[in-house]
Design a protein around this motif. Structure first.
Motif, PDB file in Angstrom:
ATOM      1  N   GLY A  35       0.617  -8.294   0.666  1.00  0.00           N
ATOM      2  CA  GLY A  35       0.195  -7.131   1.441  1.00  0.00           C
ATOM      3  C   GLY A  35      -1.221  -7.336   1.934  1.00  0.00           C
ATOM      4  O   GLY A  35      -2.133  -7.581   1.132  1.00  0.00           O
ATOM      5  N   THR A  36      -1.442  -7.251   3.242  1.00  0.00           N
ATOM      6  CA  THR A  36      -2.761  -7.529   3.820  1.00  0.00           C
ATOM      7  C   THR A  36      -3.331  -6.240   4.440  1.00  0.00           C
ATOM      8  O   THR A  36      -3.735  -5.337   3.748  1.00  0.00           O
ATOM      9  CB  THR A  36      -2.667  -8.656   4.858  1.00  0.00           C
ATOM     10  OG1 THR A  36      -1.802  -8.284   5.944  1.00  0.00           O
ATOM     11  CG2 THR A  36      -2.128  -9.933   4.226  1.00  0.00           C
ATOM     12  N   TYR A  43      -8.509  -9.094   6.356  1.00  0.00           N
ATOM     13  CA  TYR A  43      -7.435  -9.107   5.366  1.00  0.00           C
ATOM     14  C   TYR A  43      -6.209  -9.855   5.876  1.00  0.00           C
ATOM     15  O   TYR A  43      -5.602 -10.637   5.151  1.00  0.00           O
ATOM     16  CB  TYR A  43      -7.038  -7.669   5.009  1.00  0.00           C
ATOM     17  CG  TYR A  43      -7.611  -7.150   3.711  1.00  0.00           C
ATOM     18  CD1 TYR A  43      -8.859  -7.571   3.250  1.00  0.00           C
ATOM     19  CD2 TYR A  43      -6.918  -6.221   2.944  1.00  0.00           C
ATOM     20  CE1 TYR A  43      -9.396  -7.092   2.069  1.00  0.00           C
ATOM     21  CE2 TYR A  43      -7.444  -5.731   1.751  1.00  0.00           C
ATOM     22  CZ  TYR A  43      -8.678  -6.174   1.327  1.00  0.00           C
ATOM     23  OH  TYR A  43      -9.198  -5.696   0.146  1.00  0.00           O
ATOM     24  N   GLY A  47      -5.335 -13.151   4.056  1.00  0.00           N
ATOM     25  CA  GLY A  47      -4.136 -13.008   3.236  1.00  0.00           C
ATOM     26  C   GLY A  47      -2.985 -13.865   3.713  1.00  0.00           C
ATOM     27  O   GLY A  47      -2.281 -14.489   2.909  1.00  0.00           O
ATOM     28  N   THR A  67       0.042  -4.270   6.584  1.00  0.00           N
ATOM     29  CA  THR A  67       0.097  -3.012   5.826  1.00  0.00           C
ATOM     30  C   THR A  67      -1.060  -2.121   6.268  1.00  0.00           C
ATOM     31  O   THR A  67      -1.843  -2.470   7.150  1.00  0.00           O
ATOM     32  CB  THR A  67      -0.025  -3.248   4.302  1.00  0.00           C
ATOM     33  OG1 THR A  67      -1.369  -3.663   3.999  1.00  0.00           O
ATOM     34  CG2 THR A  67       0.958  -4.307   3.826  1.00  0.00           C
ATOM     35  N   GLN A  72      -2.582   1.113   0.341  1.00  0.00           N
ATOM     36  CA  GLN A  72      -1.143   0.855   0.417  1.00  0.00           C
ATOM     37  C   GLN A  72      -0.775  -0.390  -0.367  1.00  0.00           C
ATOM     38  O   GLN A  72       0.291  -0.451  -0.997  1.00  0.00           O
ATOM     39  CB  GLN A  72      -0.683   0.726   1.868  1.00  0.00           C
ATOM     40  CG  GLN A  72       0.838   0.619   1.982  1.00  0.00           C
ATOM     41  CD  GLN A  72       1.332   0.528   3.408  1.00  0.00           C
ATOM     42  OE1 GLN A  72       0.563   0.349   4.347  1.00  0.00           O
ATOM     43  NE2 GLN A  72       2.639   0.648   3.587  1.00  0.00           N
ATOM     44  N   ASN A  73      -1.650  -1.395  -0.366  1.00  0.00           N
ATOM     45  CA  ASN A  73      -1.359  -2.614  -1.119  1.00  0.00           C
ATOM     46  C   ASN A  73      -1.248  -2.329  -2.611  1.00  0.00           C
ATOM     47  O   ASN A  73      -0.396  -2.899  -3.308  1.00  0.00           O
ATOM     48  CB  ASN A  73      -2.440  -3.667  -0.865  1.00  0.00           C
ATOM     49  CG  ASN A  73      -2.414  -4.188   0.559  1.00  0.00           C
ATOM     50  OD1 ASN A  73      -1.416  -4.062   1.256  1.00  0.00           O
ATOM     51  ND2 ASN A  73      -3.527  -4.758   0.994  1.00  0.00           N
ATOM     52  N   VAL A  77       2.276  -3.168  -4.567  1.00  0.00           N
ATOM     53  CA  VAL A  77       2.316  -4.083  -5.713  1.00  0.00           C
ATOM     54  C   VAL A  77       2.736  -3.329  -6.978  1.00  0.00           C
ATOM     55  O   VAL A  77       3.522  -3.843  -7.792  1.00  0.00           O
ATOM     56  CB  VAL A  77       0.952  -4.777  -5.900  1.00  0.00           C
ATOM     57  CG1 VAL A  77       0.924  -5.578  -7.202  1.00  0.00           C
ATOM     58  CG2 VAL A  77       0.673  -5.712  -4.717  1.00  0.00           C
ATOM     59  N   ALA A  82       5.918  -5.475  -3.042  1.00  0.00           N
ATOM     60  CA  ALA A  82       5.212  -6.699  -2.650  1.00  0.00           C
ATOM     61  C   ALA A  82       4.766  -7.388  -3.932  1.00  0.00           C
ATOM     62  O   ALA A  82       4.302  -6.727  -4.873  1.00  0.00           O
ATOM     63  CB  ALA A  82       4.008  -6.397  -1.759  1.00  0.00           C
ATOM     64  N   GLY A  85      -1.013  -8.577  -3.218  1.00  0.00           N
ATOM     65  CA  GLY A  85      -1.735  -7.745  -2.267  1.00  0.00           C
ATOM     66  C   GLY A  85      -3.218  -8.034  -2.363  1.00  0.00           C
ATOM     67  O   GLY A  85      -3.660  -8.919  -3.115  1.00  0.00           O
ATOM     68  N   THR A  87      -7.083  -5.844  -2.409  1.00  0.00           N
ATOM     69  CA  THR A  87      -7.673  -4.512  -2.506  1.00  0.00           C
ATOM     70  C   THR A  87      -9.165  -4.624  -2.765  1.00  0.00           C
ATOM     71  O   THR A  87      -9.662  -5.677  -3.164  1.00  0.00           O
ATOM     72  CB  THR A  87      -7.001  -3.685  -3.611  1.00  0.00           C
ATOM     73  OG1 THR A  87      -7.380  -2.308  -3.491  1.00  0.00           O
ATOM     74  CG2 THR A  87      -7.374  -4.186  -4.990  1.00  0.00           C
TER      75      THR A  87
END
Length: 326
Positions: A35-36, A43, A47, A67, A72-73, A77, A82, A85, A87
Motif C-alpha cells: 500500500g503506497t 510513497y 513503495g 491508496t 488507509q495503509n 495491513v 495488503a 504498507g 506509514t
C-alpha cells in the motif's frame, strides 16, 4: 548421465540457494501488494520500487498499490487486504489508539513495523507568479491542496496552517492532480508532506517557475511545540529552484507488514531492502535515510518478529520484548 533423485535434490538446492531456504518458504505468500499513496507522490515511487525489488529477488509476484496513504495503509495491513504498507509515525499512533478516521474505534494492532524509510518533510510550494514567498504571504481564503484525503498531509498540514494563522479553502486530490491544478491557476498553494524530491514538484519546476517556501525559525518552533515532528532542512540540491537549504519540519516513515506473516519471509524482505542502500537510493533519493541505524526512530509500532530479528542480528538493535508483535 542418469538424472537420479539425488541429482534432483541437488538441483533444488542450487535453485533455491539451499534446502533450508526451500523449507523456510512454507507458508510464504505467492504474491503481495504494498500500500503506497497516490501517483505523483514519493510513497508511490518509493513503495512501487521496493516492491519490485523484493519481488525480483524472491521470485514472488508483487507490486505497489495506489491508496489514500498512511491512514488507509494501516487499515489495509491490519485487515490483511495488503501484506505491506507505508506509514508515518503520527497516523500509526492514531491507528493503534483507535482514532484512525477510516475505522474509528478499531485499534489497528495487526500492523507491525519492518524497516525505517525516510523522514517526510512538510513543504509549501506556490507559483513564482503568485508573489507568495513566505507562509505569511498566503492570502486569506487561499485555495490550498493538501493531498489525498486521509494522507499525512491532509491529517496534519491543515492543523499546521491553523497553528500558523493561515485562513484557507481546503482542497484534496492526488499529488499529480494538485500539481496540475496549481499550474493551471486552480490552486494558490500546494502543501505537501512527502519524501523529497516530490515528483510532482520536480515536474512543476520543469514546466514553470515555482517558489518552494520555507518556514521561519519562529514558525518552525511553533510547529515543533504543537506536533510530533522534528527539525528538518530540505537540501539545496533537492530542487533546481532552491539556492540554499529550506527550513522545514518532518515526520518519520516506516514500512509495515501484517504481524502474522511468516517470520522468515519478513526477515528476507528486510534483508533485501536494508543490505544494499545504493539500490534503494536508485529507486528514490529519499532512501538515503533507509539505513539500519535508523531502526530506533520507531517509538510507536510493534516490530514484526522477523524484522526485529534482522535488526538485532545485523544492526545491534536492542528491541524490548513488549515492542515485538506477532
Amino acid at each position: 548421465m542418469k538424472f537420479t533423485a539425488i541429482s534432483a535434490i541437488s538441483l533444488a538446492v542450487v535453485l533455491t540457494g539451499g534446502a533450508a531456504v526451500a523449507q523456510d518458504r512454507e507458508g510464504w505468500p505467492d504474491s503481495f501488494t504494498v500500500g503506497t499513496a497516490s501517483q505523483g507522490g514519493t510513497y508511490f515511487a518509493y513503495g512501487s520500487g521496493w516492491a519490485n525489488l523484493v519481488a525480483d529477488e524472491l521470485g514472488i509476484s508483487g507490486g505497489g498499490e495506489v491508496t489514500g496513504g498512511p491512514m488507509q495503509n494501516m487499515a489495509l495491513v491490519h485487515t490483511g487486504d495488503a501484506a505491506f504498507g507505508m506509514t508515518t509515525m503520527g497516523p500509526a499512533a492514531e491507528s493503534l489508539a483507535g482514532t484512525n478516521p477510516i475505522a474509528p474505534g478499531l485499534e489497528m494492532t495487526g500492523a507491525c513495523a519492518i524497516f525505517p524509510m525516510y523522514q517526510t518533510p512538510f513543504s509549501v510550494t506556490a507559483l513564482a507568479s503568485s508573489g507568495i514567498e513566505s507562509v505569511s504571504d498566503i492570502p486569506d481564503g487561499a485555495r490550498i491542496g493538501f493531498g489525498p484525503a486521509g494522507s499525512t498531509s491532509d491529517t496534519y498540514f491543515p492543523q499546521m496552517m491553523d497553528t500558523l494563522g493561515v485562513n484557507y479553502d481546503r482542497r484534496n486530490g492526488g499529488w499529480s492532480d494538485l500539481g496540475g491544478q496549481l499550474q493551471d491557476g486552480l490552486l494558490d498553494v500546494i502543501a505537501f508532506a512527502a519524501g523529497v524530491p516530490v515528483p510532482a514538484v520536480s515536474q512543476l519546476e520543469v514546466q514553470t517557475d515555482v517558489n518552494i517556501i520555507e518556514f521561519t525559525e519562529e514558525e518552525q518552533a511553533q510547529l515543533l511545540e504543537a506536533f510530533p515532528v522534528s527539525s528538518f532542512e530540505i537540501a539545496a540540491d533537492t530542487y533546481s529552484t532552491l539556492e540554499e537549504p529550506a527550513r522545514s519540519v518532518s515526520m518519520w516513515n516506516f514500512a509495515i507488514a501484517g504481524c502474522d506473516l511468516p517470520e522468515d519471509f519478513i526477515y528476507e524482505v528486510v534483508d533485501i531492502v536494508m543490505s544494499d542502500n545504493e539500490r534503494m537510493v536508485n529507486i528514490h533519493r529519499a532512501a538515503t535515510s533507509t539505513l539500519p541505524e535508523n531502526w530506533d526512530k520507531n517509538t510507536v509500532l510493534p516490530w514484526h518478529p522477523g524484522a526485529a530479528r534482522w535488526f538485532e542480528e545485523n544492526a545491534g538493535a536492542d528491541i524490548a520484548d513488549d515492542m515485538i508483535g506477532g
